[in-house]
Scaffold this active site. Sequence first.
Site, short mmCIF file in Angstrom:
data_model
loop_
_atom_site.label_atom_id
_atom_site.label_comp_id
_atom_site.label_asym_id
_atom_site.label_seq_id
_atom_site.Cartn_x
_atom_site.Cartn_y
_atom_site.Cartn_z
N GLY A 81 -11.29 0.72 1.03
CA GLY A 81 -9.91 0.22 1.08
C GLY A 81 -9.58 -0.30 2.46
N ARG A 145 -16.38 -1.88 -2.49
CA ARG A 145 -16.77 -0.49 -2.64
C ARG A 145 -18.18 -0.32 -3.21
NH1 ARG A 145 -12.74 3.00 -1.49
NH2 ARG A 145 -10.59 2.38 -1.83
N ASP A 175 -15.62 8.09 4.49
CA ASP A 175 -16.71 9.07 4.39
C ASP A 175 -17.86 8.57 3.53
OD1 ASP A 175 -14.79 9.27 2.36
OD2 ASP A 175 -15.36 11.30 1.84
N ASP A 176 -17.53 7.96 2.38
CA ASP A 176 -18.61 7.48 1.50
C ASP A 176 -19.39 6.33 2.17
OD1 ASP A 176 -18.15 9.24 -0.60
OD2 ASP A 176 -16.67 7.94 -1.56
N LYS A 202 -13.06 4.61 9.53
CA LYS A 202 -11.88 3.95 8.97
C LYS A 202 -11.38 4.73 7.77
CE LYS A 202 -11.97 2.39 5.32
NZ LYS A 202 -12.14 1.92 3.94
N THR A 203 -10.13 4.89 7.59
CA THR A 203 -9.45 5.21 6.33
C THR A 203 -8.03 5.63 6.63
OG1 THR A 203 -9.29 6.57 4.34
CG2 THR A 203 -10.41 7.62 6.16
N ASP A 205 -6.42 7.39 4.85
CA ASP A 205 -6.25 8.76 4.34
C ASP A 205 -6.36 9.82 5.43
OD1 ASP A 205 -6.19 7.39 1.99
OD2 ASP A 205 -7.88 8.41 1.05
N MET A 250 -0.09 7.64 -0.85
CA MET A 250 -1.54 7.50 -0.94
C MET A 250 -2.28 8.60 -0.19
SD MET A 250 -3.32 3.82 -0.81
CE MET A 250 -3.53 2.97 -2.38
P1 FBP Z 1 -10.81 4.43 1.68
O1 FBP Z 1 -11.19 5.86 1.51
O2 FBP Z 1 -11.86 3.48 1.29
O3 FBP Z 1 -10.30 4.16 3.06
O4 FBP Z 1 -9.59 4.10 0.71
C1 FBP Z 1 -8.54 4.99 0.59
C2 FBP Z 1 -7.50 4.53 -0.38
O5 FBP Z 1 -6.52 3.75 0.25
C3 FBP Z 1 -6.90 5.74 -1.10
O6 FBP Z 1 -5.83 6.27 -0.41
C4 FBP Z 1 -6.61 5.21 -2.46
O7 FBP Z 1 -6.65 6.21 -3.44
C5 FBP Z 1 -7.72 4.25 -2.68
O8 FBP Z 1 -8.07 3.75 -1.43
C6 FBP Z 1 -7.33 3.10 -3.59
O9 FBP Z 1 -8.45 2.29 -3.77
P2 FBP Z 1 -8.46 0.84 -4.38
O10 FBP Z 1 -8.20 -0.10 -3.25
O11 FBP Z 1 -9.84 0.70 -4.88
O12 FBP Z 1 -7.40 0.77 -5.42
#
Ligand code: FBP
Length: 551
Positions: A81, A145, A175-176, A202-203, A205, A250
């Site tokens: 994300g 992803r 993390d992934d 990065k994230t 979250d 989120m």
């Molecule tokens: P990352 O872990 O890749 O940084 O993404 C986090 C996030 O923003 C979450 O908070 C949310 O649940 C998810 O991405 C949503 O993903 P998508 O963009 O695939 O809808």
Amino acid sequence: MSERSPLHNVRFAYIPKIPEVFSLPTSEIQALSGEVVEPTTDQGSLKSMFPHSYGKPSVRFVRGSAAGTKALKLGVLLSGGPAPGGHNVIAGLFDCLAKISPESSLVGFKGGPGGLVDDKFLPITAELVDSYRNTGGFDMVGSGRTKIETPEQFAQALATAKRHGLDALVVVGGDDSNTNAALLAEYFASKGEPICVVGVPKTIDGDLKNDWIEASFGFDTATKTYSELVGNICRDAPSGRKYWHFIRLMGRSASHIALECALQTRPNVALISEEVEAKRMSLAQIVETIVASVVARAAKGENFGVVLIPEGLIEFIPEMKALIAAINELLAKEAQAFKALNGAAEQGAFISGRLPEDSAGLFASLPSEIRAQLLWDRDPHGNVQVSRIETEKLLVSMVRERLAALAAAGSYKGKFDFQTHFMGYEGRCAFPTNFDADYCYSLGFAACLLARSGCSGYIASIRNLAKPAAEWIPGGIPLVSMMNIERRHGADKPVIKKALVELDGKPFAEFASKREAWALSSDYRLPGSIQYFGPPAVTDAPSLMLQLERS
Ligand code: FBP
């Protein structure tokens, strides 16, 4: 983009603040090795899974004599994300490369890890970088992803890196994605290829952190964006005096975002998933927590309030967790039969008939929209897509039911009207705060220096973040030191451990000591919008959590 806003134009000119050592010529910046950083668990298994990457030391950049001024060729990809500041990571990489040698070059792989596997790329030029500095989004090169997991994908990734003559690949992700970076680094080394792989944390979250990674980038801007909006709602609630606002925030697993927004705004109720799990709270108990505040405030004539709900909550409620695990297993085992079904009703019946008794009862008790949302596709890493599950609506309907029962029994005389909100995508591409603009630029710079020093399988680390940027401590640590072994899809896998909210940590303690008062009070805290100009206390302060954690 045809017409830019005034702020957009002005942000291009912002010069990120950097750690003191980064203002030296790169020929005077040395990578100094520190102690060997070991993972906290599963050392034996990780050592055998990562024979080339295990047991490396931490690295810190200091004044000294450098590894060299040889031109470098780097590749970069953005993964997962979006998070505010990604473009500044690329700017930091680009500028550091140019400082090392004007002959250096950078390519961006389009659309995330998939771009590396399929060799979809674009050259990163000075003109391109200049048109993205200090702006949000991941659109300069795009993100994705895709999980690199099959032997063919690993071989294709290596072939791409070799085709471009890369000295290093920089993976910007959560993390992934950083788990993937560690696996790629090990794979390249096992093939005798001297191509470094370096990660960047990065994230939004905020769940990629430890003593070395004090924050993942994007968290600061995203939480400030949400906190402004939550604060605005907190002002609307006592102005209109007619709604309870249920706001889902989120954060796929950890509740860091909800906790930071709670500290920033002081809502009447903020649920923290990690506490729900630790106390083994049921859905009914969670509803009771909210109802208690609604009833107490109604008794004061205040039929309004604000509830914060972390997006990941659903997976932390033990009974829901068991249900989701059972559904995951069924979806994996019965994939073909499930795909052949027509529509949500048929799919629901198919799953329901195969669930263990307890889970089947719970599944049947959920509103039909939530049942359907629980069956939607998993992401490529096997995660249920919690951003698509409307937990706030589920809670509203359960709270209403409970209040109706209390009203019938004569113990509630209030009026319950509500609004539901989901805040997530709104914060992921905002213009980065000064903090994220500075931090990301330094992360990119550090990643480039790690690559120059041959630190493969490392993640860029900038510490001392609660202090002014000049005092930040740049360096790196081996990705393997952040890993553990987890059961995924029926097999033991090495993965970077998610950092959840620590219930014995300072931010949670601060929240827990105040929440009873907040439940009754309408004295909300109003953070206002992100400021880019003005006194540093307003423009540069990091998140409250970071300040509490590092105080
Ligand atoms: P990352 O872990 O890749 O940084 O993404 C986090 C996030 O923003 C979450 O908070 C949310 O649940 C998810 O991405 C949503 O993903 P998508 O963009 O695939 O809808």
